[in-house]
Design an enzyme around this catalytic site. Structure first.
Site, PDB file in Angstrom:
ATOM      1  CE  LYS A  55      64.859  36.635  66.114  1.00  0.00           C
ATOM      2  NZ  LYS A  55      63.837  36.078  67.048  1.00  0.00           N
TER       3      LYS A  55
ATOM      4  CB  SER B  98      64.731  38.003  70.378  1.00  0.00           C
ATOM      5  OG  SER B  98      64.143  36.936  69.661  1.00  0.00           O
TER       6      SER B  98
ATOM      7  CB  SER C  43      60.997  36.315  70.099  1.00  0.00           C
ATOM      8  OG  SER C  43      61.881  36.338  71.195  1.00  0.00           O
TER       9      SER C  43
END
Ligand SMILES: *[C@@H]1O[C@H](CO)[C@@H](O)[C@H](O)[C@H]1NC(C)=O
Ligand SMILES: *[C@@H]1O[C@H](CO)[C@@H](O)[C@H](O)[C@H]1NC(C)=O
Ligand SMILES: *[C@@H]1O[C@H](CO)[C@@H](O)[C@H](O)[C@H]1NC(C)=O
Length: 517
Positions: free
Chosen positions: A112, A193, A217
């Site tokens: 990420k 996310s 997330s």
């Protein structure tokens, strides 16, 4: 690959079908080895049998990223050094005794974009404000991955700033790569996310991926993309070098196609890092020999699982979900689990009912402190504070008509002034909720895990720093996946892994995505 000017893509149907039917294989010697859907163990075995090299693996994933990313927008950057790292791994494998290398050795991982790498790549949390900034060092988890011999393949997209910029910013959108797409139904929410991590794992753009969670997330995008997400106990994995929301709840975890893959990643990233003090306390949870030993086919035997349909497992009577989950409950029982249902769970849930959102209240103040200290320690950066970020966004949204998302969370948090009386009260209340709610529920009923559908338990788990594992459970009528989540007390990863692995092996719900609209 990053483009700031492009508008949302529409992919012609024929292209979607081409994408669907191309199935590249690597062949070496007599046997063709299909990389698609291969597990960490499959890949290691193929290395061992000389059916596959890390270079072939990286070339395959780079090809897939090239082919699919126009549609999915999951990857922001590919590491220019990935092939070099692959060659290194191939050389090392030849030189070392078989079995002496870590489970992730030679395997490409996507990170990420809020996880720092000190290399040729950017670390931006999806924002143009951090493009070109230079981090002081690799994130703690990245150092551990490099030590394990993993290949850092690239950075994946996310809901910008891990969804802490504005409520109106769609899940999976960031300024650097646009709107990430759900490969199971391109029209559907990938959730965030850690959207890019989930999309990339689901669509076989890497062997494994890493995401981060503060509240949902990892669990939510894993739910929506039919993958396994592990949200570890806070501090079990280092947050040093991760663009923060709040150190009180932030955690880094694996997002993979199988429980076993996720456990191999957890084994590589969990542990002490003096740059994140929380790891000192949490590393006492790590069992000798790591987590692989808990991948047990009979892991459900004797486990007490809380199933509270009115309070924590409400999916609507007669719904498509209810039918699927009922089947799973039977499977859990057949595999030896005890489903604990005869408890009035309302009193535990009551602990969470309040008219004040203490979590947001605390986070709003904590984010300012955390992000300011993250930005200050960068070696090079055009933004050094939340104030600079706000100014950057104001300027940028004037330049880019399509990027006129607000930044209300930023503005709210900038208006705070450290941890005052109000925040202290909020923190005490959050701790009390967890103690009187989840902790009592688990302890008084001697539960090994709480069952919950989708990512609905994320706030309960997030506020209490508790771990959770989500496993694919089914697909709705429009092809959107959904999962079953197992939540536990701090440090209960061994038990959760036993349960999640045995459930996965009994059900095997995951199938590769369709890329349909
Ligand atoms: C990192 O960002 C810079 C722009 O500042 C860009 O030139 C470079 O290509 C980016 N790195 C990668 C690996 O994409
Ligand atoms: C369950 O507990 C709640 C709150 O403590 C209470 O209001 C409710 O009457 C209880 N329900 C039953 C069936 O006992
Ligand atoms: C994808 O979702 C849309 C609605 O969001 C729906 O109309 C469509 O039928 C779904 N596609 C598939 C293949 O199920």
């Amino acid at each position: 690959m990053a483009s700031t000017k492009s508008s949302p893509l529409t992919i012609p149907l024929f292209l979607t079908w081409m994408i669907l039917f191309l199935q590249p294989m690597v062949s070496s010697g007599n046997h063709a080895f299909s990389i698609k859907e291969a597990t960490v163990q499959d890949l290691q075995l193929a290395f061992e049998k000389n059916q596959l090299t890390s270079r072939q693996l990286v070339e395959f994933y780079m090809g897939e990223i090239h082919r699919l990313n126009v549609l999915l927008r999951a990857v922001i950057e590919v590491n220019p050094d990935a092939l070099y790292q692959a060659d290194e791994a191939d050389r090392e494998r030849k030189a070392k005794a078989p079995g002496s290398l870590s489970g992730l050795h030679g395997l490409p991982i996507l990170l990420k974009d809020n996880i720092a790498t000190k290399d040729k790549m950017n670390t931006t949390a999806g924002s143009l404000a951090l493009l070109g900034s230079i981090v002081p060092r690799d994130a703690g988890v990245v150092s551990k991955l490099r030590k394990a011999g993993a290949i850092i393949l690239g950075k994946v997209s996310l809901s910008e700033w891990a969804h802490f910029r504005d409520g109106s910013v769609p899940s999976g959108w960031c300024a650097r790569s646009g709107q990430g797409k759900n490969p199971y139904n391109i029209s559907k929410d990938p959730c965030g996310s850690s959207s890019g991590s989930a999309i990339a794992a689901a669509a076989n753009l890497a062997a494994v991926t890493l995401g981060t969670e503060t509240d949902g997330s990892i669990l939510c995008p894993s739910n929506n993309n039919a993958i396994v997400g592990i949200k570890p106990t806070v501090g079990l994995t280092s947050r040093a070098g991760v663009v923060p929301i709040t150190p009180r709840q932030d955690t880094v975890g694996p997002m993979c196609r199988t429980v076993a893959d996720a456990v191999y990643v957890l084994d590589a990233i969990a542990g002490l890092d003096y740059n994140d003090k929380a790891t000192i306390k949490a590393s006492k949870y790590i069992p000798r020999g790591g987590y692989k030993q808990f991948l047990k086919i009979d892991g459900l035997k004797g486990k007490r699982l809380g199933l509270f349909k009115n309070e924590f497992f409400n999916v609507g009577e007669g719904s498509v979900y209810a039918k699927v989950f009922e089947r799973h409950f039977s499977t859990l029982r057949r595999r030896g689990a005890v489903l604990v249902e005869n408890v009035n769970a309302s009193k535990y849930l009551e602990a969470y009912s309040t008219s004040i959102d203490y979590e947001t209240l605390a986070m709003t103040a904590e984010f300012k402190l955390a992000i300011n200290s993250y930005l200050k320690q960068l070696v090079v950066s055009k933004v050094r504070s939340l104030k600079d970020l706000i100014a950057f966004n104001n300027k940028f949204s004037k330049l880019e008509k399509t990027k006129e998302y607000g930044q209300q969370f930023f503005l709210d948090t900038e208006a705070t002034n450290g941890i005052g009386q109000k925040e202290k009260e909020a923190l005490l209340n959050l701790a009390k909720m967890s103690r009187d709610g989840f902790e009592k529920l688990m302890e008084e009923n001697k539960l090994d895990a709480l069952l919950s559908p989708f990512s609905v338990a994320s706030s309960i788990l997030g506020r209490g720093q508790y771990p959770g594992i989500i496993v694919p459970a089914g697909y709705d009528r429009e092809g959107l996946p959904f999962g079953l989540c197992f939540g536990g007390l701090k440090g209960s990863e061994p038990t959760l892994i036993e349960i999640a692995y045995a459930f996965e092996q009994a059900t095997k719900i995951r199938r590769p995505p369709s890329f349909k609209h």
